[in-house]
Design a protein around this motif. Structure first.
Motif, PDB file in Angstrom:
ATOM      1  N   SER A  19       0.826  -1.206   0.000  1.00 39.42           N
ATOM      2  CA  SER A  19       0.000   0.000   0.000  1.00 39.42           C
ATOM      3  C   SER A  19       0.858   1.253   0.000  1.00 39.42           C
ATOM      4  N   MET A  82      -5.561   1.712  -6.901  1.00 38.82           N
ATOM      5  CA  MET A  82      -5.403   1.242  -5.516  1.00 38.82           C
ATOM      6  C   MET A  82      -5.190   2.423  -4.581  1.00 38.82           C
ATOM      7  N   SER A  83      -4.357   3.354  -5.007  1.00 32.88           N
ATOM      8  CA  SER A  83      -4.092   4.536  -4.194  1.00 32.88           C
ATOM      9  C   SER A  83      -5.353   5.380  -4.031  1.00 32.88           C
ATOM     10  N   ASN A  85      -8.426   4.279  -4.133  1.00 35.91           N
ATOM     11  CA  ASN A  85      -9.327   3.554  -3.230  1.00 35.91           C
ATOM     12  C   ASN A  85      -8.941   3.802  -1.773  1.00 35.91           C
ATOM     13  N   ARG A  86      -7.629   3.799  -1.500  1.00 37.11           N
ATOM     14  CA  ARG A  86      -7.186   4.087  -0.135  1.00 37.11           C
ATOM     15  C   ARG A  86      -7.510   5.525   0.240  1.00 37.11           C
TER      16      ARG A  86
END
Length: 142
Positions: A19, A82-83, A85-86
């Motif tokens: 992450s 992904m970033s 979503n975080r």
């Protein structure tokens, strides 16, 4: 001495290596530094292949360069998602923390309002008492 950690600090500490890596890659690819560096590399690549008299490793129409960009995009898109979503999760957690803060502030304001109302009633009762005493004193003095 116990330190109170914010939700952001707790969230950052809970991130896995992957992450953190995805966040740093997305941050890097979303910068002017990356855009400028990539533009310089592309211009250099094209220039060397157009004017190179001896060896063209990627002659016009630059199919290898196109393949490199496609590969970069294939990896960059999911990493950036992904970033994002975080980031959405962080925003949701922050909104929840803000909501809890607002609820606590509302409770404190309501409690203070009750205290102020009680004090106001007590003051009014004292004023009425004093006026009644003054009326009695005035009636007795006549």
């Amino acid at each position: 001495m116990a330190t109170h950690k914010t939700w952001h600090q707790r969230h950052t500490e809970a991130l896995s290596f992957g992450s953190r890596l995805a966040d740093s890659v997305a941050k890097g690819m979303g910068s002017w530094k990356f855009i400028i560096l990539q533009t310089v590399l592309v211009l250099l690549w094209m220039g060397l292949n157009l004017v190179g008299f001896i060896y063209h490793w990627d002659a016009y129409p630059f199919i290898l360069l196109n393949l490199v960009f496609s590969t970069q995009a294939a990896y960059a898109a999911p990493i950036i998602m992904m970033s994002q979503n975080r980031q959405s999760e962080r925003d949701r957690i922050q909104a929840q923390a803000d909501y809890q803060t607002n609820i606590e502030a509302k409770r404190e304001i309501e409690a203070l309002t009750l205290v102020l109302n009680r004090l106001e009633v007590e003051k009014l009762d004292r004023i009425i008492e004093m006026l009644d005493k003054m009326d009695k004193n005035a009636a007795e003095s006549k």
